[in-house]
Motif scaffolding. Structure first.
Motif, PDB file in Angstrom:
ATOM      1  N   LEU A   5       0.866  -1.178   0.000  1.00 15.45           N
ATOM      2  CA  LEU A   5       0.000   0.000   0.000  1.00 15.45           C
ATOM      3  C   LEU A   5       0.901   1.227   0.000  1.00 15.45           C
ATOM      4  O   LEU A   5       1.826   1.325   0.796  1.00 15.45           O
ATOM      5  N   LEU A   6       0.660   2.120  -0.938  1.00 19.52           N
ATOM      6  CA  LEU A   6       1.352   3.411  -0.877  1.00 19.52           C
ATOM      7  C   LEU A   6       0.309   4.506  -0.990  1.00 19.52           C
ATOM      8  O   LEU A   6      -0.637   4.402  -1.775  1.00 19.52           O
ATOM      9  N   SER A   7       0.492   5.541  -0.178  1.00 27.57           N
ATOM     10  CA  SER A   7      -0.339   6.715  -0.382  1.00 27.57           C
ATOM     11  C   SER A   7       0.422   7.929   0.104  1.00 27.57           C
ATOM     12  O   SER A   7       1.460   7.813   0.754  1.00 27.57           O
ATOM     13  N   GLY A   8      -0.096   9.098  -0.258  1.00 23.23           N
ATOM     14  CA  GLY A   8       0.615  10.318   0.105  1.00 23.23           C
ATOM     15  C   GLY A   8      -0.334  11.402   0.540  1.00 23.23           C
ATOM     16  O   GLY A   8      -1.526  11.397   0.217  1.00 23.23           O
ATOM     17  N   VAL A   9       0.236  12.337   1.280  1.00 27.30           N
ATOM     18  CA  VAL A   9      -0.537  13.494   1.704  1.00 27.30           C
ATOM     19  C   VAL A   9       0.383  14.701   1.623  1.00 27.30           C
ATOM     20  O   VAL A   9       1.579  14.603   1.893  1.00 27.30           O
ATOM     21  N   GLN A  10      -0.181  15.818   1.197  1.00 27.35           N
ATOM     22  CA  GLN A  10       0.646  17.007   1.078  1.00 27.35           C
ATOM     23  C   GLN A  10       0.822  17.657   2.450  1.00 27.35           C
ATOM     24  O   GLN A  10      -0.108  17.668   3.246  1.00 27.35           O
TER      25      GLN A  10
ATOM     26  N   GLY B 123     -10.920  10.171   4.782  1.00 24.39           N
ATOM     27  CA  GLY B 123     -10.811   9.762   3.380  1.00 24.39           C
ATOM     28  C   GLY B 123      -9.560   8.950   3.102  1.00 24.39           C
ATOM     29  O   GLY B 123      -9.547   8.121   2.197  1.00 24.39           O
ATOM     30  N   ALA B 124      -8.499   9.190   3.866  1.00 22.39           N
ATOM     31  CA  ALA B 124      -7.241   8.530   3.515  1.00 22.39           C
ATOM     32  C   ALA B 124      -6.519   7.910   4.727  1.00 22.39           C
ATOM     33  O   ALA B 124      -6.450   6.688   4.860  1.00 22.39           O
ATOM     34  N   ILE B 125      -6.022   8.739   5.616  1.00 27.64           N
ATOM     35  CA  ILE B 125      -5.083   8.274   6.660  1.00 27.64           C
ATOM     36  C   ILE B 125      -5.640   7.140   7.536  1.00 27.64           C
ATOM     37  O   ILE B 125      -4.910   6.207   7.880  1.00 27.64           O
ATOM     38  N   LYS B 126      -6.920   7.236   7.868  1.00 26.21           N
ATOM     39  CA  LYS B 126      -7.511   6.204   8.739  1.00 26.21           C
ATOM     40  C   LYS B 126      -7.368   4.827   8.074  1.00 26.21           C
ATOM     41  O   LYS B 126      -7.114   3.830   8.747  1.00 26.21           O
TER      42      LYS B 126
ATOM     43  N   PHE C  44       3.505   2.129   2.815  1.00 26.56           N
ATOM     44  CA  PHE C  44       4.419   3.241   2.539  1.00 26.56           C
ATOM     45  C   PHE C  44       3.604   4.529   2.630  1.00 26.56           C
ATOM     46  O   PHE C  44       2.703   4.755   1.820  1.00 26.56           O
ATOM     47  N   ALA C  45       3.910   5.341   3.633  1.00 22.41           N
ATOM     48  CA  ALA C  45       3.168   6.590   3.855  1.00 22.41           C
ATOM     49  C   ALA C  45       4.091   7.752   3.511  1.00 22.41           C
ATOM     50  O   ALA C  45       5.135   7.928   4.138  1.00 22.41           O
TER      51      ALA C  45
ATOM     52  N   LEU D 110       2.092   9.971  12.719  1.00 21.48           N
ATOM     53  CA  LEU D 110       2.429   9.115  13.860  1.00 21.48           C
ATOM     54  C   LEU D 110       1.320   9.173  14.905  1.00 21.48           C
ATOM     55  O   LEU D 110       0.901   8.146  15.440  1.00 21.48           O
ATOM     56  N   ALA D 111       0.818  10.388  15.150  1.00 19.79           N
ATOM     57  CA  ALA D 111      -0.234  10.547  16.164  1.00 19.79           C
ATOM     58  C   ALA D 111      -1.516   9.811  15.756  1.00 19.79           C
ATOM     59  O   ALA D 111      -2.251   9.310  16.594  1.00 19.79           O
ATOM     60  N   CYS D 112      -1.759   9.737  14.438  1.00 22.47           N
ATOM     61  CA  CYS D 112      -2.970   9.030  13.959  1.00 22.47           C
ATOM     62  C   CYS D 112      -2.821   7.520  14.064  1.00 22.47           C
ATOM     63  O   CYS D 112      -3.790   6.790  13.851  1.00 22.47           O
ATOM     64  N   GLY D 113      -1.613   7.049  14.321  1.00 26.03           N
ATOM     65  CA  GLY D 113      -1.448   5.613  14.553  1.00 26.03           C
ATOM     66  C   GLY D 113      -0.558   4.890  13.555  1.00 26.03           C
ATOM     67  O   GLY D 113      -0.457   3.662  13.592  1.00 26.03           O
ATOM     68  N   LEU D 114       0.097   5.624  12.664  1.00 26.49           N
ATOM     69  CA  LEU D 114       1.053   4.910  11.817  1.00 26.49           C
ATOM     70  C   LEU D 114       2.232   4.498  12.697  1.00 26.49           C
ATOM     71  O   LEU D 114       2.737   5.301  13.476  1.00 26.49           O
TER      72      LEU D 114
END
Ligand code: AMP
Ligand code: TRP
Length: 333
Positions: A12-17, A29-32, A44-45, A74-78
């Motif tokens: 799994l790969l995703s990105g956030v600006q 929509g994404a991070i969860k 892969f974050a 990290l705070a969201c749980g990754l």
């Protein structure tokens, strides 16, 4: 094709600006999904700082936001023990493959991207903004990603990624895996609190249109209280006649795990006011632990995580890029 890892897990790969106003739309929509899928996937974050500069950024703000978003992930749980958390600009392979993919992409395909069409109105037409999707394709293809969890606005870019993978493979031989988007219907388009016809957005001029992940409990309560509602007073799900309440109900459901029908039943004899009050409680309950973890993280610890992520990501990205360049006829070093 080179397997990215020895493990059999799907990738799994995703990105956030990197941006200061990371909101519940980004989270739901994404991070969860990234956090939940750590159990079953190799995650892969990526912090997409090179994408962020397609809209001009102040250097010190970009710097601060990059570390801030890493902290939030990290705070969201990754979990850095399980997942690779890294910064896009620290892996040169992304821009290099992005360039190669640009040479396979007709300009017309980029010009018809919805996000480009929308953003160019605000920012003027920068070449980077036009070429943003080819860089995103490079991000995804370098890691042989199977799945890319995103909000609805990114689906078109992932379709282009598949097209480019096919094109490269057809021309130069099997190299890239075709990825699939992963879009959760209920939360792929969290709408603005002040206007349910618009997507909740980081760049909105009205802070009451979004709930930032770091909003104080009192701010959250206030924003929910003033969120627009629809005519009538029933808490009932109907996207056409009750778009505002339906949006709030989807948010309620995503944070609480309670289904839409159950929410309707729970509030059947109650009005919007009580529903909103409960929604604020649910949200504060879900966001407070994230905010506590956020405050406890130091800049030094975040930098250590990103350094480790850079090393792990570079290993895979460089391997894929080397293979792609060899296939395309570049001289090996
Ligand atoms: P960005 O803010 O553009 O970096 O977006 C990061 C991730 O959040 C992407 O996967 C977006 O599709 C997703 N996202 C952004 N806004 C929303 C929204 N309002 N609803 C759902 N997902 C969103
Ligand atoms: N373009 C995405 C956004 O604005 C961020 C992003 C960059 C991304 N590279 C990616 C998302 C690769 C998924 C996969 O939200």
């Amino acid at each position: 094709m080179i397997p990215a890892e020895k493990s059999k897990k799907q990738i799994l790969l995703s990105g956030v600006q990197p941006s200061g106003n990371f909101h519940i739309g980004n989270y739901l929509g994404a991070i969860k999904q990234w956090v939940e899928m750590q159990k079953t996937h190799r995650v892969f974050a990526m912090i997409a700082d090179l994408h962020a500069i397609t809209i001009p950024q102040e250097p010190e703000i970009l710097y601060k936001n990059t570390l801030g978003v890493a902290k939030l992930l990290l705070a969201c749980g990754l979990d850095p023990k399980k997942s690779v958390i890294f910064v896009q600009s620290q892996i040169p392979a992304h821009t290099e493959l992005g360039w190669i993919l640009n040479t396979l992409t007709p300009i017309g395909e980029l010009e018809r991207m919805t996000q480009f069409k929308e953003k160019k109105e605000k920012a003027g037409v920068l070449a980077g903004l036009l070429n943003y999707p080819t860089l995103m394709a490079a991000d995804i293809l370098l890691y042989n990603s199977d799945i890319v969890p995103v909000g609805e606005d990114q689906i078109q870019h992932i379709e282009l990624t598949r097209t480019l993978a096919r094109k490269f493979n057809a021309r130069f031989g099997e190299t890239f895996k075709e990825p699939k988007e992963y879009v959760l219907k209920e939360t792929s388009r969290v709408m603005a609190l002040d206007d349910p016809t618009k997507k909740m957005s980081k760049s909105s001029a009205n802070p009451a249109s979004y709930i930032a992940l770091l909003d104080e409990p009192e701010t959250i309560r206030k924003k929910i209280q003033i969120a627009v509602t629809d005519s009538g007073k029933e808490v009932a799900y109907d996207e056409i006649t009750k778009p505002a309440i339906s949006n709030l109900m989807r948010i309620y459901s995503a944070f609480s795990g309670i289904g839409l029908k159950e929410i309707e039943a729970k509030f059947s004899d109650k009005g919007y006011g009580e529903f909103k009050h409960d929604l604020a409680d649910v949200m504060v309950g879900a966001l407070t632990p994230i905010q506590k973890r956020y405050s406890a993280l130091t800049e030094a610890s975040v930098k250590t995580v990103l350094k480790k992520g850079q090393k792990a990501a570079a290993k895979i990205a460089d391997r894929t890029l080397t293979e792609a360049k060899k296939k395309a006829g570049f001289l090996a070093t």
